[in-house]
Scaffold this motif. Structure first.
Motif, PDB file in Angstrom:
ATOM      1  N   HIS A   1      -7.054  -1.770  -2.726  1.00 43.18           N
ATOM      2  CA  HIS A   1      -8.351  -1.886  -2.083  1.00 43.18           C
ATOM      3  C   HIS A   1      -8.330  -1.151  -0.754  1.00 43.18           C
ATOM      4  O   HIS A   1      -7.292  -0.827  -0.211  1.00 43.18           O
ATOM      5  N   GLY A   2      -9.509  -0.903  -0.229  1.00 45.01           N
ATOM      6  CA  GLY A   2      -9.640  -0.396   1.120  1.00 45.01           C
ATOM      7  C   GLY A   2      -9.509   1.107   1.227  1.00 45.01           C
ATOM      8  O   GLY A   2      -9.526   1.854   0.246  1.00 45.01           O
ATOM      9  N   LEU A   3      -9.357   1.553   2.470  1.00 49.30           N
ATOM     10  CA  LEU A   3      -9.356   2.978   2.776  1.00 49.30           C
ATOM     11  C   LEU A   3      -8.189   3.696   2.102  1.00 49.30           C
ATOM     12  O   LEU A   3      -8.330   4.833   1.640  1.00 49.30           O
ATOM     13  N   ALA A   4      -7.026   3.056   2.020  1.00 51.32           N
ATOM     14  CA  ALA A   4      -5.868   3.699   1.400  1.00 51.32           C
ATOM     15  C   ALA A   4      -6.142   4.014  -0.066  1.00 51.32           C
ATOM     16  O   ALA A   4      -5.817   5.109  -0.560  1.00 51.32           O
ATOM     17  N   ALA A   5      -6.763   3.077  -0.791  1.00 50.97           N
ATOM     18  CA  ALA A   5      -7.082   3.319  -2.197  1.00 50.97           C
ATOM     19  C   ALA A   5      -8.104   4.437  -2.338  1.00 50.97           C
ATOM     20  O   ALA A   5      -8.011   5.268  -3.255  1.00 50.97           O
ATOM     21  N   ALA A   6      -9.076   4.477  -1.433  1.00 51.47           N
ATOM     22  CA  ALA A   6     -10.077   5.540  -1.491  1.00 51.47           C
ATOM     23  C   ALA A   6      -9.439   6.914  -1.250  1.00 51.47           C
ATOM     24  O   ALA A   6      -9.799   7.899  -1.898  1.00 51.47           O
ATOM     25  N   CYS A   7      -8.486   6.996  -0.326  1.00 49.22           N
ATOM     26  CA  CYS A   7      -7.803   8.267  -0.060  1.00 49.22           C
ATOM     27  C   CYS A   7      -6.964   8.695  -1.259  1.00 49.22           C
ATOM     28  O   CYS A   7      -6.957   9.875  -1.638  1.00 49.22           O
ATOM     29  N   THR A   8      -6.251   7.752  -1.866  1.00 47.04           N
ATOM     30  CA  THR A   8      -5.460   8.074  -3.059  1.00 47.04           C
ATOM     31  C   THR A   8      -6.373   8.541  -4.182  1.00 47.04           C
ATOM     32  O   THR A   8      -6.058   9.489  -4.908  1.00 47.04           O
ATOM     33  N   MET A   9      -7.504   7.883  -4.326  1.00 49.11           N
ATOM     34  CA  MET A   9      -8.476   8.288  -5.336  1.00 49.11           C
ATOM     35  C   MET A   9      -8.884   9.744  -5.151  1.00 49.11           C
ATOM     36  O   MET A   9      -8.956  10.514  -6.113  1.00 49.11           O
ATOM     37  N   GLY A  10      -9.148  10.154  -3.907  1.00 52.28           N
ATOM     38  CA  GLY A  10      -9.553  11.530  -3.654  1.00 52.28           C
ATOM     39  C   GLY A  10      -8.494  12.538  -4.062  1.00 52.28           C
ATOM     40  O   GLY A  10      -8.803  13.586  -4.640  1.00 52.28           O
ATOM     41  N   GLN A  11      -7.224  12.218  -3.787  1.00 48.90           N
ATOM     42  CA  GLN A  11      -6.146  13.125  -4.177  1.00 48.90           C
ATOM     43  C   GLN A  11      -6.042  13.252  -5.694  1.00 48.90           C
ATOM     44  O   GLN A  11      -5.910  14.367  -6.229  1.00 48.90           O
ATOM     45  N   LEU A  12      -6.096  12.125  -6.394  1.00 43.01           N
ATOM     46  CA  LEU A  12      -5.948  12.169  -7.846  1.00 43.01           C
ATOM     47  C   LEU A  12      -7.144  12.828  -8.510  1.00 43.01           C
ATOM     48  O   LEU A  12      -6.996  13.566  -9.493  1.00 43.01           O
ATOM     49  N   ARG A  13      -8.327  12.558  -8.010  1.00 42.35           N
ATOM     50  CA  ARG A  13      -9.517  13.170  -8.601  1.00 42.35           C
ATOM     51  C   ARG A  13      -9.454  14.694  -8.484  1.00 42.35           C
ATOM     52  O   ARG A  13      -9.744  15.416  -9.444  1.00 42.35           O
ATOM     53  N   SER A  14      -9.067  15.198  -7.315  1.00 48.44           N
ATOM     54  CA  SER A  14      -8.969  16.648  -7.135  1.00 48.44           C
ATOM     55  C   SER A  14      -7.888  17.240  -8.030  1.00 48.44           C
ATOM     56  O   SER A  14      -8.076  18.308  -8.627  1.00 48.44           O
ATOM     57  N   ALA A  15      -6.737  16.550  -8.123  1.00 46.03           N
ATOM     58  CA  ALA A  15      -5.647  17.053  -8.954  1.00 46.03           C
ATOM     59  C   ALA A  15      -6.047  17.094 -10.424  1.00 46.03           C
ATOM     60  O   ALA A  15      -5.740  18.058 -11.144  1.00 46.03           O
ATOM     61  N   LEU A  16      -6.748  16.054 -10.907  1.00 47.95           N
ATOM     62  CA  LEU A  16      -7.160  16.038 -12.309  1.00 47.95           C
ATOM     63  C   LEU A  16      -8.208  17.104 -12.578  1.00 47.95           C
ATOM     64  O   LEU A  16      -8.190  17.744 -13.647  1.00 47.95           O
TER      65      LEU A  16
END
Length: 409
Positions: free
Chosen positions: A236-251
Motif C-alpha cells: 500500500h501507499g506511495l511505495a507501491a504506487a512507485c513500484t507499479m510505475g516501474q513495472l508498468r513501464s517495463a511491461l
C-alpha cells in the motif's frame, strides 16, 4: 419460549453514562437521561439543534480546542464509517442558569457510527464520560498534591497523543494525495484503438493508507494489433504506487518486442527480481490479433480475464496460469494459451479488488462478475465499465484498489 418485546427507546434513555445520537450533519437526534442530567439541558433544548449551537466553546479560553477536535472526530466517523476514540478533552460548559458563566469540564469521548440500510453512516453515537472530578481529585495534604501532579501529567500526555495522532493523519492524507496523483499521471485514458472502443477505470481503496499499486495498460503492437494488461503490486501507499510505475513501464516495453505475452511476462519477472517491492506482483497480459480473431494470453498469479460472447455466455481465460512475479526461486518459462473470438465480443480485464471479499471464496466473486457481464452484455464499454463497478463494489468502498479495462473486440 416467546421472545419479550423490547422498547429500545426506553432502553436507550436508561443507559448508564452519557450517550447522544447525532445526524451526519451533527444535529441532535436523541440523548439519554444521563446525558441530559449531567449536561444540564432538557431534551427540547437539544433535539433538532446543531451540537455546537447547544454547546458553544468557552470564549474566555483562547487556547480552547475542544470544539474543533470534537467536530473533526465526528466528521471522521461519518467519512470512514469507523469508531473514533478521542484523547482526554477539556470542554467547558456554560451554566444553564447563569449566562456567561462557564464551568470547567474534562471529558473522555468516543464516537461511533450507526450504518443505515444503504451502508452509509445514518447516525453518530456520541458517548462521553466526564472525568472532571478525577482531574480535580484531592486525597490528603500530601497525597492530594501528588494526585494533582499525576493527573496533570495524564492530561498533558493525552493532549500530546492527540496532537501526534493528528500529525499522523495529516501525513497519511498527504501520502495518499501524492500516490493518487502519481497513479493518475501513470494511468491515463487509453489512446486510439481503431474501431474498437475501450473504457478504463481506476477506483482507489477507502482509507488514508490504502492506496495500492494496481495498474492497467493498452499497448500498440505491429500490424495494428493490441496488448492489454492489468497488474497489482503487493502493498500500500506511495511505495507501491512507485513500484507499479516501474513495472508498468517495463511491461509496456517488453510487449513491444516480445513474441507473445508469455515472453513479455518472463522478461518482466526477471526485471521484478531487482525492483524493491515487486515480489509477488500479479499481472495478466493479452495479445489481441484482429486478423485471426484470436487472443493469446498469459497470467502470473492474477484473476483470469473474462470474454463475453454475443449470447451472453462468459468464458474466463484461465488456461495459462502461473505464480506471481519473482515468486519462484529459479526462472522458468511461462505458459500461454490462445482462444478465438467473434467480432463484437467484449474482453474484460480487472484486478482482484473488483471480485474478492474477505468473507467468501474467489469463485463467488467470479460468478458475480459473470452474472453482471451477462446482464449488461449489450452495453457499450463506457456504460458497461460503470455498471460493473456499481454492481460489484460495495457502496462503502473496499480496502483494495480496483483497475478495470473493458474492450469491445
Amino acid at each position: 419460549m416467546r421472545k419479550p418485546l423490547i422498547d429500545y427507546v426506553a432502553v436507550f434513555r436508561a443507559l448508564p453514562g452519557m450517550v447522544a445520537l447525532l445526524t451526519p450533519d451533527l444535529i441532535y437526534a436523541d440523548a439519554n437521561d444521563d446525558f441530559l442530567r449531567l449536561a444540564g439541558r432538557t431534551r427540547e433544548q437539544l433535539l433538532g439543534r446543531y451540537i455546537f449551537d447547544v454547546f458553544p466553546e468557552n470564549p474566555n479560553d483562547p487556547a480552547a480546542a475542544g470544539m474543533r477536535e470534537t467536530r473533526e472526530s465526528m466528521l471522521r466517523v461519518v467519512a470512514t464509517g469507523e469508531r473514533d476514540t478521542m484523547a482526554l478533552l477539556r470542554y467547558d460548559i456554560e451554566d444553564p442558569q447563569r449566562s456567561g458563566v462557564w464551568r470547567e469540564h474534562y471529558w473522555s469521548p468516543v464516537n461511533a457510527p450507526v450504518h443505515g440500510p444503504d451502508g452509509q453512516v445514518a447516525l453518530v453515537v456520541h458517548r462521553v464520560e466526564e472525568v472532571t472530578e478525577l482531574i480535580h481529585a484531592r486525597g490528603g495534604p500530601n497525597g492530594g498534591a501528588r494526585a494533582r501532579v499525576l493527573e496533570a501529567e495524564l492530561y498533558t500526555r493525552a493532549r500530546e497523543l492527540q496532537e501526534v495522532n493528528e500529525r499522523l493523519r495529516q501525513a497519511h492524507a498527504h501520502e495518499r494525495e501524492v500516490a493518487l496523483a502519481l497513479q493518475a499521471a501513470m494511468l491515463p485514458a487509453p489512446g486510439p484503438t481503431g474501431p474498437h472502443a475501450a473504457a478504463v477505470r481506476y477506483r482507489p481503496a477507502v482509507g488514508a493508507l490504502n492506496v495500492c499499486g494496481d495498474w492497467y495498460d493498452l499497448v500498440d503492437l505491429p500490424g495494428d494489433n493490441l496488448a492489454v494488461a492489468v497488474g497489482d503490486v503487493v502493498g500500500h501507499g506511495l511505495a507501491a504506487a512507485c513500484t507499479m510505475g516501474q513495472l508498468r513501464s517495463a511491461l509496456s516495453a517488453a510487449c513491444r518486442v516480445a513474441d507473445g505475452p508469455a515472453q513479455a511476462l518472463e522478461a518482466l519477472g526477471l526485471y521484478a527480481r531487482f525492483v524493491d517491492g515487486a515480489e509477488a506482483t500479479s499481472v495478466v497480459t493479452t495479445f489481441i490479433d484482429w486478423d485471426s480473431h484470436t487472443i493469446t494470453y498469459s497470467c502470473a498469479g492474477h484473476p483470469p480475464p473474462a470474454l463475453v460472447h454475443h449470447d451472453g455466455t462468459v468464458t474466463f481465460l484461465d488456461q495459462a496460469t502461473d505464480p506471481p512475479l519473482a515468486a519462484r526461486p529459479e526462472h522458468l518459462p511461462r505458459p500461454q494459451a490462445r482462444t478465438g473470438f467473434s467480432e463484437g465480443a467484449t474482453l474484460v480485464l480487472y484486478t482482484d479488488g473488483l471480485i474478492e471479499r474477505r468473507d467468501e471464496d474467489i469463485y463467488t466473486g467470479l460468478a458475480r462478475l459473470a452474472a453482471s457481464l451477462t446482464h449488461h452484455r449489450l452495453s457499450a464499454p463506457e456504460p458497461l465499465a460503470d455498471a460493473l463497478l456499481a454492481d460489484l463494489l460495495p457502496t462503502t468502498g473496499t480496502t483494495d484498489d480496483t483497475a478495470l479495462i473493458v474492450l469491445r473486440l
